[in-house]
Design an enzyme around this catalytic site. Structure first.
Site, PDB file in Angstrom:
ATOM      1  N   CYS A 122      -6.496   0.415  -7.895  1.00 15.98           N
ATOM      2  CA  CYS A 122      -5.853   1.717  -7.951  1.00 15.98           C
ATOM      3  C   CYS A 122      -4.559   1.665  -8.646  1.00 15.98           C
ATOM      4  O   CYS A 122      -4.303   2.597  -9.551  1.00 15.98           O
ATOM      5  CB  CYS A 122      -5.366   2.202  -6.229  1.00 15.98           C
ATOM      6  SG  CYS A 122      -6.101   0.931  -5.351  1.00 15.98           S
ATOM      7  N   CYS A 126      -5.262  -3.179   0.909  1.00 14.14           N
ATOM      8  CA  CYS A 126      -4.338  -2.720  -0.186  1.00 14.14           C
ATOM      9  C   CYS A 126      -4.296  -1.046  -0.112  1.00 14.14           C
ATOM     10  O   CYS A 126      -4.338  -0.639   1.106  1.00 14.14           O
ATOM     11  CB  CYS A 126      -4.845  -2.956  -1.697  1.00 14.14           C
ATOM     12  SG  CYS A 126      -6.780  -2.307  -1.755  1.00 14.14           S
TER      13      CYS A 126
END
Length: 382
Positions: free
Chosen positions: A191, A340
């Site tokens: 990401c 995360c």
């Protein structure tokens, strides 16, 4: 056709005068634009510039589907949104800006995530789909849904200093003819790690807008069967031919994909921990554990700027980017739960720590995004 048959106000005629004067557009092309319905999947970086230009060009209905809110880290590339829009839904922010650009355009906001359940009904209401997503699971979903609905979608992708653009749909190849299967998610850029220079989504988005206008007005040569690649550092374009694959699992002669299914944005567990049945844990399971053990070790492997936006209370920050050089203080004598944003980086962290003797470690499925969706909806998002 007689000009009086077209339903344009005096203001509209003036607004579009510089493009209707073009012989290949004219009032006939402007009418096609006004009657068209275009859906943007994603109202962020890739969606911003084409939405602005298609609204300005007079596309009659523009749909926007995106579940996210505007964050500060979006603003260097997502030019539809301003600093004052932080924490507001992207589709609402975009809707307001596009209406200011052209009040004649109907803007439909879908504040939700496109998924296998809603994709057929949402996409069916539009003529053309523009891919403004930033993840592969959504892109495969768009491709497959468009195939089953016999619709065209305009692909755009960006990575660091590079961008890609193409058009997929009948009668040409589909996205799977070129990218047959999605790579394992723990091998994909995660990401926040890959990054992108802000102008690249803008440039690729403008190419998508150009293809959309050509498709709607039925002019020019579309990028069907061609992948256009832009190198921002070298200021060069190159083209790759895409042929229809007779063995494509979706559009080939003997398809194996016969219904719409969705890849889940989560990590492959094969490379993760198998000892002590600590492969993966859901956010619901994590909350139950934390309720019983408030001091359990929760490891956040995102970057500092992401942590500053939002984090789970009591977690320990150790960015994946420095983990290999700085992990000695992570305890080995207690279970570790690693997260995360969505699960990709934490999967790599789990794999790395396992190789260094951490036996009691689990990946938090879906990351902090799953946490704010299922546990803490009030948490700030990005």
């Amino acid at each position: 056709m007689n000009e009086t048959n077209y339903n344009f106000s005096k203001d509209e005629r003036l607004r579009y005068a510089r493009q209707t004067i073009l012989p290949m557009i004219g009032l006939a092309g402007q009418t096609r634009l006004k009657k068209s319905r275009v859906l943007f999947v994603g109202a962020g970086g890739l969606g911003s510039s084409p939405a602005i230009y298609l609204a300005a060009a007079g596309v009659g209905t523009i749909g926007l589907i995106d579940p996210d809110a505007v964050s500060l880290s979006n603003l260097h590339r997502q030019v539809l949104h301003y600093t004052s829009d932080i924490d507001r839904p992207k589709v609402i922010s975009a809707q307001e800006k596009l209406k200011q650009i052209n009040p004649e355009v109907n803007i439909v906001a879908h504040q939700k995530r496109l998924d296998a359940d809603n994709a057929p009904s949402i996409l069916a209401d539009y003529d053309l789909i523009i891919d403004g997503t930033d993840n592969l699971p959504s892109r495969y979903l768009i491709n497959d849904a468009c195939f089953f609905l016999r619709k065209t979608f305009i692909f755009g992708g960006v990575y660091q200093f590079e961008g890609q653009c193409s058009v997929f749909g009948p009668p040409g190849p589909c996205y799977r003819c070129f990218f047959r299967e999605m790579p394992p998610l723990d091998e994909m850029p995660s990401c926040a790690e890959a990054g992108v220079i802000g102008v690249v989504p803008g440039i690729i988005g403008l190419m998508q807008a150009n293809e959309a206008i050509k498709w709607i007005c039925q002019i020019g040569e579309l990028l069907i069967g061609r992948l256009l690649i832009f190198d921002a550092l070298g200021s060069r374009w190159r083209e790759v031919k895409i042929k229809k694959d007779p063995d494509c699992p979706l559009c080939g002669r003997q398809p194996t994909i016969t219904s719409l299914e969705e890849y889940k944005w989560q990590c492959s567990t094969q490379a993760q921990i198998t000892e002590n049945h600590m492969e993966e844990i859901t956010v619901q399971e994590l909350k139950q554990l934390r309720d019983k053990q408030p001091d359990l070790y929760l490891l956040d492997v995102r970057e500092q700027d992401e942590w500053d936006i939002a984090h789970i209370e009591g977690a320990h920050l150790k960015p994946l980017s420095i983990l290999e050089e700085d992990f000695e203080d992570i305890p080995k004598d207690k279970p570790i739960y690693c997260y995360c944003k969505m699960g990709g980086r934490s999967a790599m962290a789990v794999k790395f720590l396992k190789s260094h003797g951490y036996a009691h470690i689990a990946n938090v499925k879906g990351g902090i995004q799953a946490w704010w969706e299922e546990i803490d909806p009030a948490m700030r998002r990005y």
